[in-house]
Design an enzyme around this catalytic site. Sequence first.
Site: not given
Ligand code: IPM
Ligand code: MG
Length: 356
Positions: A142, A192, A224, A248, A252
């Site tokens: 990032y 990885k 993975d 990230d 999710d």
């Molecule tokens: C998160 C989001 C952020 C990230 C975005 C909105 C920049 O996806 O907090 O996970 O990628 O960190």
């Molecule tokens: Mg995210």
Amino acid sequence: MTHWTISVIHGDGIGKEVCAEGVKLMEAVAARCNHTLSFHEYLAGGAAIDETGVPLPDETVAGVLASDALLFGAIGGPKWENQPQHLKPEAGLLKLRKELGAFANLRPALVYDELADASTLKREVVQGTDIMVVRELTGGLYFGEPRGVEGQGASRKGYNTMVYSAEEIERIARVGFQTAMARDKRLCSVDKANVLDVSQLWRDIVIEVSKDFPEVALSHMYVDNCAMQLIRDPKQFDVIVTGNIFGDIISDEASQLTGSIGMLASASVGGPVGFFEPIHGSAPDIAGQGIANPLAMIGSVEMLFRYGLKQNTEADMINAAVRKTLADGLRCGDIMQEGCTKLSTSEMGAAVIERL
Ligand code: IPM
Ligand code: MG
């Protein structure tokens, strides 16, 4: 009696709606526990772009740094998608993380028994899942340099750099081990290392740090494989520590074990002021309708008390009220089940406060 100053950033989309419930909850908890709070609102994201031209005004950073904790809604939306990269709402969030030195992002994925059927996975797979993802938040892909897009036509190229210093790895590894010590003492480091040099360094440093935490059972997993194992057998995980981009994605994925991304809270800590935000984002498709699930925000308020203000009693009180609310069959649309009662955003906020 203690007094705290809390910064609030609503941001965009459903950020405003869920923040309102977070603030009401904080006030209710403070009143019951004899604390006083003052709230200061600041701009960030699309709302800040519209008013000031930039996604993170200096005034916001200064205000937040002078407070005890930051409650953050969500940022982003289609309106700002075509802005240049550094003027997108997301750039404001990344800058805020960096400015606050919030290098450690804690993302719990806890499956409440009541919601074990709300996941798209089978009940027997997800029931009892309790994972804490510790994501490195201010480094890696990032923030790595060089980055950019250059050249012309077919030879145009875009690039980012995945880079971690030993120091950055060591400090996030320590948070991983400390988090594991306060839980089931199992830490899985996700990398990885079979392909990436940066990951091999990551693994070497994590192993070095593990010598200071002999009670923690350390394992390593390629990212993975981790993505697969999370949906195959999520209960094998206690704490996962990983870099920015892997965290990230993995967080999710982990959110879906719990039934809905509308349930997941997060804490970003490590610097002078912690910040606390739901991980669901601004959800422009449902913004302004009063139907967003505020439980991720409510979980973020719980984390604000626990990790930001170091008040476990208050945090436990919120957690118990959420469990009671779910046990009473109250749901928002995203986690709605047969035989339950569907509530709006503010009704859900009020239901939790009633059960404190
Ligand atoms: C998160 C989001 C952020 C990230 C975005 C909105 C920049 O996806 O907090 O996970 O990628 O960190
Ligand atoms: Mg995210």
